[in-house]
Design a protein around this motif. Structure first.
Motif, short mmCIF file in Angstrom:
data_model
loop_
_atom_site.label_atom_id
_atom_site.label_comp_id
_atom_site.label_asym_id
_atom_site.label_seq_id
_atom_site.Cartn_x
_atom_site.Cartn_y
_atom_site.Cartn_z
N ARG A 30 0.85 -1.19 0.00
CA ARG A 30 0.00 0.00 0.00
C ARG A 30 0.88 1.24 0.00
NH1 ARG A 30 -2.48 3.27 4.03
NH2 ARG A 30 -4.53 3.98 3.39
N THR A 33 -1.02 7.45 2.19
CA THR A 33 -2.24 8.16 1.84
C THR A 33 -1.91 9.39 1.00
OG1 THR A 33 -2.19 9.57 3.79
CG2 THR A 33 -3.34 7.44 4.00
N TYR A 34 -2.92 9.88 0.28
CA TYR A 34 -2.73 11.12 -0.50
C TYR A 34 -2.29 12.26 0.41
CZ TYR A 34 -5.14 9.12 -4.61
OH TYR A 34 -5.50 8.39 -5.69
N SER A 67 -9.78 1.17 0.87
CA SER A 67 -8.56 0.57 1.42
C SER A 67 -7.31 1.36 1.09
CB SER A 67 -8.41 -0.86 0.91
OG SER A 67 -7.25 -1.47 1.43
N GLY A 68 -7.21 1.86 -0.14
CA GLY A 68 -6.03 2.63 -0.52
C GLY A 68 -5.56 2.28 -1.91
N TYR A 70 -2.44 0.51 -4.11
CA TYR A 70 -1.41 -0.52 -3.96
C TYR A 70 -0.59 -0.64 -5.24
CZ TYR A 70 -4.12 -1.93 0.08
OH TYR A 70 -4.77 -1.94 1.28
#
Length: 74
Positions: A30, A33-34, A67-68, A70
């Motif tokens: 992953r 985050t942004y 979730s994000g 990857y």
């Protein structure tokens, strides 16, 4: 020597691609985050989102809703 931090979506996309190629982010891992990437690059969250969208379009990363993002397994 001070290395300049990329600020445009194109520069961030290229840097993330470099980091993936260097193994900093491995297959299936992953991405941050942004918001975390925006802080790291000193850019707006939307600029980071455009960079990641470019990587998605190329099949380098995949987004998983809720979730994000990857690194792609391929």
């Amino acid at each position: 020597m001070c290395v300049p931090i990329p600020h445009t979506a194109h520069e961030i996309e290229a840097d993330l691609l470099r980091r993936i190629g260097a193994g900093e982010f491995r297959r299936g891992q992953r991405l941050p985050t942004y918001d975390a990437l925006a802080d790291e690059y000193g850019s707006a969250r939307r600029t980071v989102a455009r960079a990641v969208e470019g990587l998605k379009a190329r099949g380098i990363v995949v987004g998983v809703r809720g979730s994000g993002v990857y690194v792609a397994d391929t």
